[in-house]
Design a protein around this motif. Structure first.
Motif, short mmCIF file in Angstrom:
data_model
loop_
_atom_site.label_atom_id
_atom_site.label_comp_id
_atom_site.label_asym_id
_atom_site.label_seq_id
_atom_site.Cartn_x
_atom_site.Cartn_y
_atom_site.Cartn_z
N PHE A 145 43.50 46.73 48.69
CA PHE A 145 43.46 48.16 48.97
C PHE A 145 44.16 48.93 47.85
O PHE A 145 45.20 49.54 48.04
CB PHE A 145 44.15 48.46 50.30
N ALA A 146 43.57 48.90 46.68
CA ALA A 146 44.15 49.59 45.53
C ALA A 146 43.22 49.38 44.34
O ALA A 146 42.41 48.46 44.31
CB ALA A 146 45.53 49.04 45.19
N GLY A 147 43.35 50.26 43.36
CA GLY A 147 42.66 50.08 42.09
C GLY A 147 41.16 50.17 42.15
O GLY A 147 40.47 49.74 41.22
N GLY A 148 40.62 50.69 43.26
CA GLY A 148 39.17 50.79 43.39
C GLY A 148 38.49 49.45 43.61
O GLY A 148 37.28 49.32 43.40
N PHE A 149 39.23 48.45 44.07
CA PHE A 149 38.68 47.10 44.20
C PHE A 149 37.97 46.88 45.53
O PHE A 149 36.80 46.57 45.58
CB PHE A 149 39.79 46.06 44.05
N GLY A 150 38.66 46.97 46.65
CA GLY A 150 38.09 46.54 47.92
C GLY A 150 38.12 45.03 48.03
O GLY A 150 39.10 44.38 47.67
N ILE A 167 36.13 39.52 40.86
CA ILE A 167 34.75 39.95 41.00
C ILE A 167 34.67 40.81 42.25
O ILE A 167 35.03 40.35 43.35
CB ILE A 167 33.80 38.74 41.12
N LYS A 168 34.26 42.04 42.11
CA LYS A 168 34.18 42.96 43.26
C LYS A 168 32.97 42.63 44.11
O LYS A 168 31.86 42.50 43.61
CB LYS A 168 34.13 44.40 42.77
#
Length: 570
Positions: A145-150, A167-168
């Protein structure tokens, strides 16, 4: 000679960097911490000494929650949640499920972990680790939940040698887990919200499954399917079905999940199917692990048990690792959620945690064939009562020391005296990387003592100890300046509002010893000049508990320095 504007600008920047802007040279006097001694002395371990074939539960004391485990040959690897701590996802190795060594962190680079601007209880949630024998590769999947990762996955051929960049993954929800079937196919299961418009109550969640493309490391679009809606008994509106894991035994598929939320109703439940994609039928004997049925006054209380993972042990018997808490005398949770283990009886149709449905005991028998308890020696992680001494004289910092939102290496250095913290212009209440080296509180009764050499140059400089449940709930105990005099002070921050508990003028010509200690909820912060006696400020540990502060971590004890101090001595 006429100087170019760029040359003049560079000269001015260099001049300002070593001055206060008015031509006065600034003092550069970062604090040096020469030693730390952490001593834990809980009564439960005094009352329950180990016999020759026993070991203590929990196996990881302090804030090591949400464990997941995997096996390759005789090697076991276990990971836990780390939230906004840096590096992230502690990883442990064992040969016997009793003796564990921390071998590092899965996410130890800024490219893997982008938590620099998030609250302490955000970041990394519920990692799962799985070994895939069909391509001889380890995978760690988690929600960041940070850095635009998910949701992300990283992988390696050897957990001792580091992990890939993330790997997102293209799905929402939390708590992803991987399952590798014996036909080579792979799947991802995870917690998610119900389909839009189908939400029935607060806490209503579902478990989804996707096919997973191992060649492209991505879920296969359009293969998602809800395999559990709500929980074991939908008619009772069960909440927070989460942390799913799939296992295969005797040709059948078993889905194990946590239910009830991380709290007093936490439990572990099991379902069965003929296919990894369902339908999954709950066991008639659910839950298979919980501590929710027992009174608050039981001795050596363990609670919140759940969020489990299973593995086949060295004695060919199943074992389950899971989280639990051990509240203090005020029933508050300061040590956070810890990692426990129990043997699992899978002689019948469904697995059941042995003694997981009665009040848990503080020690266990070692697996059959395991004869040596090496915890606390030869690099193995300690448990029970222990004393840990750190003199900062090794080539590498122990893995137990962590940063918050950024790498330790960004603010620490070593010299012949010990550890030097090069302070950021950030204080502990800001949601930014802080110049703080943290150690987890691992006992209800403990003392954390350090020696510091530090002479502040201004009121903006402070160095000492901080105890942190979050950026809005913490204590700061440090040395600073007011006018021309040096002070020691204790600041309490609750709900983001700070107050000075006490302060005193001190001499800073030599080393000063600082200490934080606790007996249950009774905390005390002490200072001593040289070899003199400690003078204490006594406080409640209430704001260092998740009961008061909320969130998901335990109390973190930090060696702290800042040039953005806002605590003014009285």
């Amino acid at each position: 000679m006429k100087r170019k504007p760029a040359v003049i600008l560079a000269f001015l920047l260099a001049f300002i960097s070593v001055s206060d802007g008015y031509g006065q040279k600034k003092k550069n006097n970062p604090p040096i911490f020469t030693e730390v001694v952490y001593e834990g002395k809980d009564q439960v371990y005094i009352d329950n000494p180990l016999k020759e074939n026993e070991f203590y539960n929990p196996i990881l004391q302090g804030c090591y929650p949400d464990p997941a485990i995997t096996r390759k040959g005789d090697d076991y690897y276990m990971v836990v949640s780390s939230f906004a701590m840096f590096p992230g996802v502690p990883i442990f190795h064992s040969k016997d499920l009793v003796n564990w060594k921390q071998i590092g962190h899965v996410l130890d680079r800024k490219s893997q972990l982008k938590v620099q601007d998030t609250g302490i209880s955000m970041g990394i949630y519920a990692p799962d680790i799985k070994y895939n024998p069909y391509n001889d590769t380890f995978y760690m999947i988690t929600t960041q939940f940070a850095g635009g990762f998910g949701n992300i996955v990283v992988k390696t051929k050897d957990p001792m040698q580091g992990w890939s960049d993330p790997i997102k993954l293209k799905f929402d929800g939390i708590d992803p887990g991987l399952f590798f079937d014996d036909n080579g196919k792979a799947y991802v299961v995870h917690n998610d919200a119900p389909n839009r418009g189908e939400e029935r109550y607060e806490g209503h969640r579902v478990i989804k499954i996707w096919e997973y493309d191992l060649d492209n490391d991505q879920v296969v679009a359009g293969t998602d399917k809800i395999i559990v809606d709500g929980g074991v008994d939908p008619s009772k509106n069960p909440i927070w079905i989460e942390a799913p894991h799939i296992y295969k035994k005797d040709g059948k598929y078993f889905l194990m999940c946590a239910e009830g939320g991380t709290g007093g109703n936490h439990s572990e439940v099991i379902f069965k199917s003929d296919s990894p994609t369902g339908p999954f039928i709950p066991a008639p004997s659910n839950p298979i692990l919980t501590q929710k049925y027992f009174g608050n006054n039981r001795s050596n209380k363990v609670d919140w048990a759940g969020h489990a993972d299973l593995v086949l042990g060295p004695d060919d018997k199943y074992y389950g690792v899971f989280l639990g808490i051990r509240p203090n005398d005020k029933n508050r949770v300061n040590t956070g959620r810890e990692t426990f283990i129990l043997p699992v009886d899978w002689s019948g149709e469904f697995p059941v945690f042995e003694n997981g449905l009665i009040p848990m005991e503080p020690k266990l028998k070692m697996p059959a064939g395991i004869t040596e308890n090496k915890t606390g020696s030869d690099g193995f992680f300690p448990n029970g009562n222990f004393t840990y001494t750190e003199r900062f004289d090794a080539e590498k910092l122990d893995f137990r020391w962590i940063g918050l939102r950024g790498p330790r290496e960004d603010f620490i250095s070593f010299n012949k005296k010990g550890l030097q913290i090069n302070p950021f212009a950030v204080n502990i209440k800001e949601v930014k990387p802080t110049s703080t080296l943290f150690y987890r509180q691992q006992h209800k009764n403990f003392a954390f003592t350090t020696a510091i050499e530090f002479k502040p140059a201004s009121e903006k400089e402070l160095a000492g100890i901080t105890t942190v449940q979050s950026e809005k709930f913490n204590y700061v105990f440090g040395i600073t300046k007011k006018g021309n005099e040096d002070f020691i002070l204790l600041q309490r921050t609750e709900k983001g509002e700070s107050q000075i508990i006490g302060s005193a003028k001190i001499e800073t010509k030599g080393p000063i010893r600082l200490q934080v200690k606790a007996t249950g909820d009774a905390y005390a912060f002490g200072y001593a000049i040289g070899e003199g006696d400690f003078t204490y400020f006594e406080v409640s540990g209430d704001i260092l508990s998740t009961n008061v502060a909320g969130g998901f971590t335990g109390n973190m004890i930090g060696l702290y320095a800042t040039t953005a101090n806002d605590a003014v001595p009285e």
